[in-house]
Design an enzyme around this catalytic site. Sequence first.
Site, short mmCIF file in Angstrom:
data_model
loop_
_atom_site.label_atom_id
_atom_site.label_comp_id
_atom_site.label_asym_id
_atom_site.label_seq_id
_atom_site.Cartn_x
_atom_site.Cartn_y
_atom_site.Cartn_z
N SER A 10 0.81 -1.22 0.00
CA SER A 10 0.00 0.00 0.00
C SER A 10 0.84 1.27 0.00
O SER A 10 0.33 2.36 -0.23
CB SER A 10 -0.95 -0.01 1.20
OG SER A 10 -0.21 -0.10 2.40
N VAL A 63 0.11 -10.39 7.26
CA VAL A 63 0.96 -11.49 6.80
C VAL A 63 1.62 -12.28 7.95
O VAL A 63 2.18 -13.34 7.72
CB VAL A 63 2.05 -11.02 5.80
CG1 VAL A 63 1.43 -10.63 4.47
CG2 VAL A 63 2.89 -9.89 6.38
N ASN A 89 7.47 -8.48 0.80
CA ASN A 89 7.99 -7.13 1.06
C ASN A 89 7.57 -6.57 2.41
O ASN A 89 8.29 -5.75 2.98
CB ASN A 89 7.50 -6.19 -0.07
CG ASN A 89 7.66 -4.73 0.29
OD1 ASN A 89 8.74 -4.18 0.17
ND2 ASN A 89 6.59 -4.09 0.77
N TYR A 154 15.16 -6.53 14.14
CA TYR A 154 15.06 -6.34 12.68
C TYR A 154 16.17 -7.09 11.95
O TYR A 154 15.93 -7.80 10.96
CB TYR A 154 15.12 -4.85 12.39
CG TYR A 154 14.90 -4.45 10.95
CD1 TYR A 154 13.63 -4.41 10.39
CD2 TYR A 154 15.99 -4.07 10.14
CE1 TYR A 154 13.44 -4.02 9.07
CE2 TYR A 154 15.79 -3.67 8.82
CZ TYR A 154 14.51 -3.64 8.30
OH TYR A 154 14.32 -3.25 6.99
N ALA A 156 17.87 -9.65 12.99
CA ALA A 156 17.63 -11.10 13.12
C ALA A 156 16.62 -11.55 12.07
O ALA A 156 16.82 -12.57 11.39
CB ALA A 156 17.10 -11.43 14.52
N LYS A 158 15.85 -10.12 9.23
CA LYS A 158 16.33 -9.94 7.86
C LYS A 158 17.44 -10.94 7.52
O LYS A 158 17.61 -11.32 6.35
CB LYS A 158 16.78 -8.50 7.65
CG LYS A 158 15.64 -7.48 7.73
CD LYS A 158 14.60 -7.72 6.65
CE LYS A 158 13.51 -6.67 6.62
NZ LYS A 158 12.51 -6.90 5.56
N ILE A 187 16.81 3.56 1.86
CA ILE A 187 15.89 3.90 0.76
C ILE A 187 14.87 4.93 1.27
O ILE A 187 14.38 4.81 2.40
CB ILE A 187 15.15 2.63 0.25
CG1 ILE A 187 16.14 1.48 -0.05
CG2 ILE A 187 14.28 2.96 -0.96
CD1 ILE A 187 17.14 1.73 -1.14
P1 NAD Z 1 6.98 1.08 4.73
O1 NAD Z 1 6.76 1.18 6.18
O2 NAD Z 1 6.76 2.27 3.87
O3 NAD Z 1 6.15 -0.15 4.11
C1 NAD Z 1 5.96 -1.34 4.77
C2 NAD Z 1 4.64 -1.93 4.31
O4 NAD Z 1 4.40 -3.16 5.00
C3 NAD Z 1 3.45 -1.01 4.60
O5 NAD Z 1 2.62 -0.95 3.48
C4 NAD Z 1 2.76 -1.69 5.77
O6 NAD Z 1 1.38 -1.44 5.85
C5 NAD Z 1 3.05 -3.15 5.45
N1 NAD Z 1 2.86 -4.03 6.60
C6 NAD Z 1 3.38 -3.88 7.84
N2 NAD Z 1 2.96 -4.89 8.64
C7 NAD Z 1 2.16 -5.68 7.87
C8 NAD Z 1 1.43 -6.88 8.13
N3 NAD Z 1 1.45 -7.46 9.33
N4 NAD Z 1 0.72 -7.43 7.11
C9 NAD Z 1 0.68 -6.85 5.89
N5 NAD Z 1 1.37 -5.71 5.59
C10 NAD Z 1 2.10 -5.15 6.58
O7 NAD Z 1 8.49 0.58 4.57
P2 NAD Z 1 9.39 0.34 3.28
O8 NAD Z 1 10.62 1.12 3.50
O9 NAD Z 1 8.63 0.50 2.03
O10 NAD Z 1 9.77 -1.20 3.54
C11 NAD Z 1 9.41 -2.25 2.64
C12 NAD Z 1 10.35 -3.41 2.90
O11 NAD Z 1 11.69 -3.01 2.60
C13 NAD Z 1 10.37 -3.88 4.37
O12 NAD Z 1 10.49 -5.28 4.43
C14 NAD Z 1 11.62 -3.23 4.91
O13 NAD Z 1 12.14 -3.92 6.00
C15 NAD Z 1 12.53 -3.30 3.69
N6 NAD Z 1 13.65 -2.39 3.70
C16 NAD Z 1 13.46 -1.05 3.68
C17 NAD Z 1 14.58 -0.21 3.69
C18 NAD Z 1 14.46 1.28 3.66
O14 NAD Z 1 15.49 1.97 3.75
N7 NAD Z 1 13.29 1.86 3.52
C19 NAD Z 1 15.87 -0.74 3.73
C20 NAD Z 1 16.00 -2.13 3.75
C21 NAD Z 1 14.89 -2.94 3.73
#
Ligand code: NAD
Length: 246
Positions: A10, A63, A89, A154, A156, A158, A187
């Site tokens: 979303s 999820v 994701n 986190y 752990a 990942k 990001i």
């Molecule tokens: P974000 O917070 O913008 O998006 C995370 C999404 O996951 C949201 O849409 C949220 O509603 C959804 N979500 C959370 N709990 C949920 C659940 N129980 N069931 C279903 N949906 C759920 O964060 P993002 O930065 O877009 O992160 C996306 C992925 O990338 C994550 O796994 C995050 O750990 C990873 N990541 C992000 C970064 C960064 O710098 N932003 C770096 C490394 C990894």
Amino acid sequence: MATAIITGASQGIGACIAKRLAKDGFDVVINYYPSESSKEKALAVAAECEAFGVKTLCIGADVSKFDQCEAMVKQTKAEFGTIDVLVNNAGITKDTLLARMKEEDYDAVIAVNQKSIYNMLKHTCAVMMKQRHGRIVNISSVAGLYGNPGQVNYSASKAAIIGMTKTVAKEFGSRNITCNAVAPGLIRTPMTDVLSDELKAKMLSAVALGRYGEPEEVASVVSFLASEDSSYITGQVIEISGGLSM
Ligand code: NAD
């Protein structure tokens, strides 16, 4: 038409991946956390995806819950017939130093970031096995590769994703299912917006390219791993970090 499920789509990286895969021609399942605000955002992402002429389905499912993942996979199969790509994701952070970290904050991050991968793989791989085709992309993090102070839960979760990715690649390779992970660095998304300026500056100082990554720069690698162009790549972790921690 091929179908892709993207969890947590979303907003942020997940929304961007959904739009990129729609542009690539996939019908997309946009999973969102079951809340009114996430649903509204998911519907807006779906409208953007449909502009590429593909079909979409928005499914509210937590999820971390096994039965909700099962229902999502069943609904996708019923609606679209195949599941060609799964992008795990969805993720959360509950950062603090280990000394201050509460047990519930450890458990919550493991449930959403790690157990969810099992929940989705368990049901999706059964479908992909019968199809004898599938592409799985798991979103890990540089925190899972190198660790990060304040993120013992986190990192752990990942790091576990990387082990799961390699194991699934080995278990399902003979069925023409590939499973890879990407490990993004810093990001620009709502997840990193909340970091303090001090922490952002410290983290950026270790990035060779000297800037944040954009969600589109993660989505383009996921697009490649979801495509036939990556047909001989499996069990790999691709870092998307602008040269962090080299
Ligand atoms: P974000 O917070 O913008 O998006 C995370 C999404 O996951 C949201 O849409 C949220 O509603 C959804 N979500 C959370 N709990 C949920 C659940 N129980 N069931 C279903 N949906 C759920 O964060 P993002 O930065 O877009 O992160 C996306 C992925 O990338 C994550 O796994 C995050 O750990 C990873 N990541 C992000 C970064 C960064 O710098 N932003 C770096 C490394 C990894």
